[in-house]
Motif scaffolding. Structure first.
Motif, short mmCIF file in Angstrom:
data_model
loop_
_atom_site.label_atom_id
_atom_site.label_comp_id
_atom_site.label_asym_id
_atom_site.label_seq_id
_atom_site.Cartn_x
_atom_site.Cartn_y
_atom_site.Cartn_z
N TYR A 182 0.81 -1.22 0.00
CA TYR A 182 0.00 0.00 0.00
C TYR A 182 0.84 1.28 0.00
N CYS A 183 2.15 1.16 -0.20
CA CYS A 183 2.99 2.35 -0.35
C CYS A 183 2.81 2.91 -1.76
N ASN A 184 2.40 4.17 -1.88
CA ASN A 184 2.14 4.74 -3.19
C ASN A 184 3.24 5.68 -3.67
N ILE A 185 4.44 5.51 -3.09
CA ILE A 185 5.59 6.29 -3.54
C ILE A 185 6.58 5.32 -4.16
N ASN A 186 6.68 5.32 -5.46
CA ASN A 186 7.53 4.38 -6.18
C ASN A 186 8.83 5.01 -6.65
N ILE A 187 8.77 6.28 -7.02
CA ILE A 187 9.96 6.99 -7.48
C ILE A 187 10.48 7.86 -6.34
N PRO A 188 11.76 7.72 -5.96
CA PRO A 188 12.31 8.48 -4.82
C PRO A 188 12.61 9.93 -5.18
N VAL A 189 11.56 10.72 -5.29
CA VAL A 189 11.71 12.11 -5.72
C VAL A 189 12.40 12.98 -4.69
N MET A 190 12.59 12.45 -3.45
CA MET A 190 13.27 13.20 -2.41
C MET A 190 14.77 12.89 -2.36
N ALA A 191 15.25 12.02 -3.26
CA ALA A 191 16.67 11.68 -3.32
C ALA A 191 17.40 12.65 -4.25
N ASP A 192 18.68 12.40 -4.49
CA ASP A 192 19.46 13.25 -5.39
C ASP A 192 19.35 12.78 -6.84
N LEU A 193 19.29 11.46 -7.02
CA LEU A 193 19.02 10.86 -8.31
C LEU A 193 17.88 9.87 -8.13
N ALA A 194 17.03 9.73 -9.15
CA ALA A 194 16.00 8.68 -9.15
C ALA A 194 16.31 7.74 -10.31
N CYS A 195 16.54 6.47 -9.99
CA CYS A 195 17.01 5.52 -11.00
C CYS A 195 16.07 4.31 -11.06
N GLY A 196 15.80 3.82 -12.26
CA GLY A 196 14.95 2.64 -12.40
C GLY A 196 14.86 2.20 -13.84
N ASP A 197 14.06 1.15 -14.08
CA ASP A 197 13.93 0.65 -15.45
C ASP A 197 12.65 1.11 -16.12
N ALA A 198 11.74 1.74 -15.39
CA ALA A 198 10.51 2.24 -16.01
C ALA A 198 10.86 3.33 -17.02
N GLY A 199 10.41 3.15 -18.25
CA GLY A 199 10.70 4.11 -19.31
C GLY A 199 11.84 3.69 -20.22
N VAL A 200 12.59 2.67 -19.82
CA VAL A 200 13.69 2.18 -20.66
C VAL A 200 13.10 1.34 -21.78
N PRO A 201 13.48 1.59 -23.04
CA PRO A 201 12.93 0.80 -24.15
C PRO A 201 13.23 -0.68 -24.00
N PRO A 202 12.32 -1.56 -24.42
CA PRO A 202 12.53 -3.01 -24.32
C PRO A 202 13.84 -3.44 -24.96
N GLY A 203 14.56 -4.32 -24.27
CA GLY A 203 15.79 -4.86 -24.82
C GLY A 203 17.02 -4.00 -24.57
N MET A 204 16.85 -2.81 -24.03
CA MET A 204 17.99 -1.93 -23.79
C MET A 204 18.45 -2.07 -22.34
N ARG A 205 19.73 -2.37 -22.13
CA ARG A 205 20.27 -2.48 -20.77
C ARG A 205 20.72 -1.10 -20.32
N ALA A 206 19.80 -0.40 -19.69
CA ALA A 206 20.07 0.98 -19.27
C ALA A 206 19.18 1.33 -18.09
N THR A 207 19.49 2.44 -17.47
CA THR A 207 18.72 2.97 -16.34
C THR A 207 18.10 4.29 -16.74
N PHE A 208 16.83 4.47 -16.43
CA PHE A 208 16.21 5.79 -16.57
C PHE A 208 16.62 6.59 -15.35
N VAL A 209 17.31 7.72 -15.58
CA VAL A 209 17.86 8.53 -14.49
C VAL A 209 17.25 9.92 -14.53
N GLU A 210 16.71 10.35 -13.39
CA GLU A 210 16.25 11.73 -13.24
C GLU A 210 17.15 12.41 -12.22
#
Length: 379
Positions: A182-210
């Motif tokens: 029931y935690c509705n905070i998935n992206i750590p917007v309070m950190a310095d960088l937010a890193c994950g695979d959501a938004g990365v095109p299929p088959g690409m080994r990369a991190t989506f970084v904000e």
């Protein structure tokens, strides 16, 4: 929204071994090399079902930890040494705890570089071993890894790959810890960088970084300067995919919250609190593991036992104490020997306060509203 990139480790071995292209590992190595930090705090894998905190300045140890670990429900904020510049990988609840601990002068936020990891929840190790055994007929010793992707639970074993929809897994009583559901905070917007695979095109080994802060810029620049990372700007489609994924996960979490809340009779919720908290044996474990509790051995709640009340003063004091501080990390619930749903109880109070006062703990360094003086009043 900050600047967004698709980034990965330049070193092929790190890129292949690391989660989502090894960007986080490469950035930690760059931060050490550039002297931004003295040590890094990460999770070291013992096996597929156990991980422990590791504070190190050894690049080889950092490389050895370069993969995600879902069965490590730790809160790393409690392992940060005061007075030392540290880079730490954080889930949203880790980052929120760091901010709350900094408010209480336990650590200095300026010393900490937070590499945020998108999080859909963690799993209890023993329950996860039971799941792979009961549902797939596997010996936990034969499991090579597991992950959650696109709403499905995947288990990689010596005999092949097994999968179940997460909804089905959790309806059967397995899956993520309740506070994670029931935690509705998935992206750590309070950190310095937010890193994950959501938004990365299929088959690409990369991190989506904000990049979210100036310190996040420093970390990213360190990766470029040391030639540890490669990157390209995230396109509109990648950004929109990430936003949609985050929205869907938040909606799913709110659904779980509403479902759990519906089990409580709102016309007689006091009876629920009395019945649940009345089972407390006053071992104090919840206080010991709470990452935002800064009180020491002279804490007022420790002097309060049952005292003949239907809800002990110990629990009442903690309810009021955490109303403006609970980050929903679930550590208290994990250690409770009598399985009281402590996180849900604290969150019921915290979320009501958030709705009334518009304040949510662990997002910024401002004081809670109830600690601020009235206009024209005295501090």
């Amino acid at each position: 929204m900050g600047k967004c990139y698709l980034a990965w480790a330049k070193d092929p071995e790190i890129r292949q071994k690391g989660g989502s292209g090894g960007f986080v590992t490469a950035t930690l190595l760059a931060a050490l090399k550039e002297g931004l930090v003295e040590r890094v705090l990460i999770v070291r894998r013992i096996d597929e079902f156990e991980g422990v905190p590791l504070l190190t300045d050894d690049p080889e140890e950092v490389k050895s930890c370069s993969s995600a670990h879902l069965a490590a429900p730790l809160n790393l904020s409690s392992y940060i040494p005061p007075g030392e510049r540290v880079a730490v990988t954080v889930k949203p609840c880790d980052a929120r705890a760091i901010i709350e601990r900094s408010k209480r002068r336990q650590i200095d936020l300026e010393d900490i570089y937070m590499l945020g990891l998108n999080c859909g929840g963690t799993f209890m190790p023993v329950r996860t071993m039971e799941a792979v055994s009961d549902l797939f007929g596997l010996d936990p010793g034969d499991v090579l890894g597991f992950e959650v992707s696109k709403g499905k639970f995947f288990v990689e074993a010596r005999s092949g790959t097994y999968t179940l929809p997460m909804v089905e897994l959790e309806r059967m009583g397995y899956g993520r810890r309740d506070p994670c559901r029931y935690c509705n905070i998935n992206i750590p917007v309070m950190a310095d960088l937010a890193c994950g695979d959501a938004g990365v095109p299929p088959g690409m080994r990369a991190t989506f970084v904000e990049i979210l802060t100036d310190k996040g810029d420093e970390l990213f620049e360190a990766g470029i300067k040391t030639s540890m990372i490669e990157f390209e700007e995230a396109g509109k489609e990648e950004i929109e995919t990430r936003v949609r994924t985050d929205r869907r996960m938040s909606e799913d979490a709110d659904m779980w919250w509403d479902e759990l809340s519906s089990m409580i009779d709102e016309d007689d919720h006091l009876s629920y609190y009395i019945n649940e908290l009345g089972r407390c044996i006053h071992c104090g474990s919840c206080k010991i593991v709470c990452p935002v509790c800064a009180c020491k051995d002279d804490a007022k709640c420790l002097d309060m036992g049952r005292e003949g009340y239907r809800i002990s003063l110990y629990n009442l004091i903690r309810l009021f104490h955490l109303m403006d501080s609970c980050i929903g990390c679930g550590q208290c619930e994990d250690v409770c020997p009598v399985d009281i749903p402590l996180t849900m109880i604290h969150q019921r109070f915290e979320r009501r306060m958030e709705k009334e006062l518009g304040y949510r703990p662990g997002f910024e360094m401002s004081k809670p509203p109830l600690q601020e003086p009235e206009p024209g009043g005295k501090v």
